[in-house]
Design an enzyme around this catalytic site. Sequence first.
Site, PDB file in Angstrom:
ATOM      1  N   THR A  46       0.819  -1.206   0.000  1.00  0.00           N
ATOM      2  CA  THR A  46       0.000   0.000   0.000  1.00  0.00           C
ATOM      3  C   THR A  46       0.854   1.259   0.000  1.00  0.00           C
ATOM      4  O   THR A  46       0.559   2.234  -0.698  1.00  0.00           O
ATOM      5  CB  THR A  46      -0.910   0.021   1.249  1.00  0.00           C
ATOM      6  OG1 THR A  46      -1.646  -1.190   1.301  1.00  0.00           O
ATOM      7  CG2 THR A  46      -1.866   1.191   1.209  1.00  0.00           C
ATOM      8  N   THR A  47       1.951   1.246   0.755  1.00  0.00           N
ATOM      9  CA  THR A  47       2.830   2.410   0.872  1.00  0.00           C
ATOM     10  C   THR A  47       3.475   2.770  -0.452  1.00  0.00           C
ATOM     11  O   THR A  47       3.892   3.912  -0.655  1.00  0.00           O
ATOM     12  CB  THR A  47       3.902   2.143   1.947  1.00  0.00           C
ATOM     13  OG1 THR A  47       3.245   1.805   3.171  1.00  0.00           O
ATOM     14  CG2 THR A  47       4.784   3.344   2.179  1.00  0.00           C
ATOM     15  N   TYR A 109     -13.445  -2.840   0.247  1.00  0.00           N
ATOM     16  CA  TYR A 109     -14.634  -2.258  -0.364  1.00  0.00           C
ATOM     17  C   TYR A 109     -15.834  -3.211  -0.349  1.00  0.00           C
ATOM     18  O   TYR A 109     -16.925  -2.835   0.061  1.00  0.00           O
ATOM     19  CB  TYR A 109     -14.369  -1.777  -1.804  1.00  0.00           C
ATOM     20  CG  TYR A 109     -15.498  -0.955  -2.373  1.00  0.00           C
ATOM     21  CD1 TYR A 109     -15.691   0.358  -1.973  1.00  0.00           C
ATOM     22  CD2 TYR A 109     -16.387  -1.500  -3.288  1.00  0.00           C
ATOM     23  CE1 TYR A 109     -16.746   1.112  -2.471  1.00  0.00           C
ATOM     24  CE2 TYR A 109     -17.439  -0.761  -3.793  1.00  0.00           C
ATOM     25  CZ  TYR A 109     -17.617   0.539  -3.378  1.00  0.00           C
ATOM     26  OH  TYR A 109     -18.664   1.277  -3.864  1.00  0.00           O
ATOM     27  N   TYR A 135      -2.838  -9.980   5.315  1.00  0.00           N
ATOM     28  CA  TYR A 135      -2.666  -8.571   5.693  1.00  0.00           C
ATOM     29  C   TYR A 135      -4.000  -8.020   6.157  1.00  0.00           C
ATOM     30  O   TYR A 135      -4.929  -7.870   5.364  1.00  0.00           O
ATOM     31  CB  TYR A 135      -2.121  -7.780   4.498  1.00  0.00           C
ATOM     32  CG  TYR A 135      -1.857  -6.318   4.761  1.00  0.00           C
ATOM     33  CD1 TYR A 135      -1.779  -5.792   6.053  1.00  0.00           C
ATOM     34  CD2 TYR A 135      -1.652  -5.439   3.698  1.00  0.00           C
ATOM     35  CE1 TYR A 135      -1.529  -4.460   6.281  1.00  0.00           C
ATOM     36  CE2 TYR A 135      -1.398  -4.097   3.916  1.00  0.00           C
ATOM     37  CZ  TYR A 135      -1.332  -3.602   5.206  1.00  0.00           C
ATOM     38  OH  TYR A 135      -1.089  -2.272   5.431  1.00  0.00           O
ATOM     39  N   ARG A 140      -8.196   0.529   6.136  1.00  0.00           N
ATOM     40  CA  ARG A 140      -8.198   0.683   4.683  1.00  0.00           C
ATOM     41  C   ARG A 140      -9.232  -0.205   3.992  1.00  0.00           C
ATOM     42  O   ARG A 140      -9.787   0.164   2.974  1.00  0.00           O
ATOM     43  CB  ARG A 140      -6.806   0.376   4.108  1.00  0.00           C
ATOM     44  CG  ARG A 140      -5.764   1.446   4.387  1.00  0.00           C
ATOM     45  CD  ARG A 140      -4.456   1.129   3.680  1.00  0.00           C
ATOM     46  NE  ARG A 140      -3.445   2.156   3.896  1.00  0.00           N
ATOM     47  CZ  ARG A 140      -3.314   3.255   3.168  1.00  0.00           C
ATOM     48  NH1 ARG A 140      -4.131   3.472   2.165  1.00  0.00           N
ATOM     49  NH2 ARG A 140      -2.354   4.128   3.433  1.00  0.00           N
ATOM     50  N   LYS A 164       0.321  -9.963   8.724  1.00  0.00           N
ATOM     51  CA  LYS A 164       0.684  -8.588   9.033  1.00  0.00           C
ATOM     52  C   LYS A 164      -0.556  -7.978   9.671  1.00  0.00           C
ATOM     53  O   LYS A 164      -1.552  -7.730   9.004  1.00  0.00           O
ATOM     54  CB  LYS A 164       1.090  -7.819   7.779  1.00  0.00           C
ATOM     55  CG  LYS A 164       1.440  -6.355   8.050  1.00  0.00           C
ATOM     56  CD  LYS A 164       1.707  -5.588   6.762  1.00  0.00           C
ATOM     57  CE  LYS A 164       1.967  -4.114   7.067  1.00  0.00           C
ATOM     58  NZ  LYS A 164       2.128  -3.299   5.825  1.00  0.00           N
ATOM     59  N   ILE A 207       6.444  -5.069   9.614  1.00  0.00           N
ATOM     60  CA  ILE A 207       6.585  -4.545   8.254  1.00  0.00           C
ATOM     61  C   ILE A 207       6.285  -3.065   8.396  1.00  0.00           C
ATOM     62  O   ILE A 207       5.147  -2.664   8.642  1.00  0.00           O
ATOM     63  CB  ILE A 207       5.650  -5.231   7.256  1.00  0.00           C
ATOM     64  CG1 ILE A 207       6.078  -6.692   7.075  1.00  0.00           C
ATOM     65  CG2 ILE A 207       5.670  -4.504   5.909  1.00  0.00           C
ATOM     66  CD1 ILE A 207       5.183  -7.499   6.150  1.00  0.00           C
TER      67      ILE A 207
END
Length: 292
Positions: A46-47, A109, A135, A140, A164, A207
């Site tokens: 994502t980063t 979503y 994850y 998010r 994660k 992470i």
Amino acid sequence: MKQLVGTGVALVTPFHEDGSVDYVSLEKLVNYNIDGGVDYLVILGTTAEAATLTNDEKKKVIETIKKANNKRVPLVLGIGGNNTAEVIKEYQETDLSEYCAILTVSPYYNKPNQEGIYQHYKAIAESTDANIILYNVPGRTGSNIDPETTIRLANEFKNIVAIKEASPNFLQSTDILRTNNREDFHIISGDDEYALPMVLAGGSGVISVIAQGLPQLFSSMIKEGLNRDVNAAYEKHYKAVEITRAIFEEGNPCGIKTVLSNKGICSAQTRLPLVPASEELTNKINQLLINI
């Protein structure tokens, strides 16, 4: 999976002022982190603003990182999404041989229930021999992977090797640590401020976002935590806590890119719909870095 113990870094994608990918700075970022002592690198998380990259850009980002790394540290690749069939297709069409694991975000979503999340990961796990890191990032995705679902997946699929965990509820992480009976399943912090407490509670590491700006400080803190050198580890934790909070004030990765700009690694440029940090936040981050 000892490769997943310690400090992993979710690398940003540097951009030029015109918005194009800055591959030279990306190479510099890889070297800066490896020289700083991080244990592994995460590509296209994502980063990395992966959602804004074209397929060709993603391929070149991957090749740039692999070339710069030159097999010095393990690599993790981000492949995830909210269309299970498309995620499986991407797994099958990607050469995964050079990665120690694949980081796969919970479907966003759509907001599936726990059975839907379980079936999503089951379908992926049965489609590949690759090692999978779950994850969980409810802020998010709009949904949470409950601890019971994590343990269920870990117990049923040996190639699901880690999670994660970025839930804002730290008790959720400790519930996973408490109920996990699989010695080779890793619980990895996905929240920089919880990284040291997670390690001291029995987690395998982090992470991290902030670690790519402060690789030596953060990776040494995690090593000290793993070695139960608690006082030394917490000294570093408290030294980094204000900058760790600051970089997320206006969203990720605008804050960490401001840190990296300050360090001369890359520009603070992002891609829409993200915008660079405000002047106020930039000044705050630069001031905090003076004392680190």
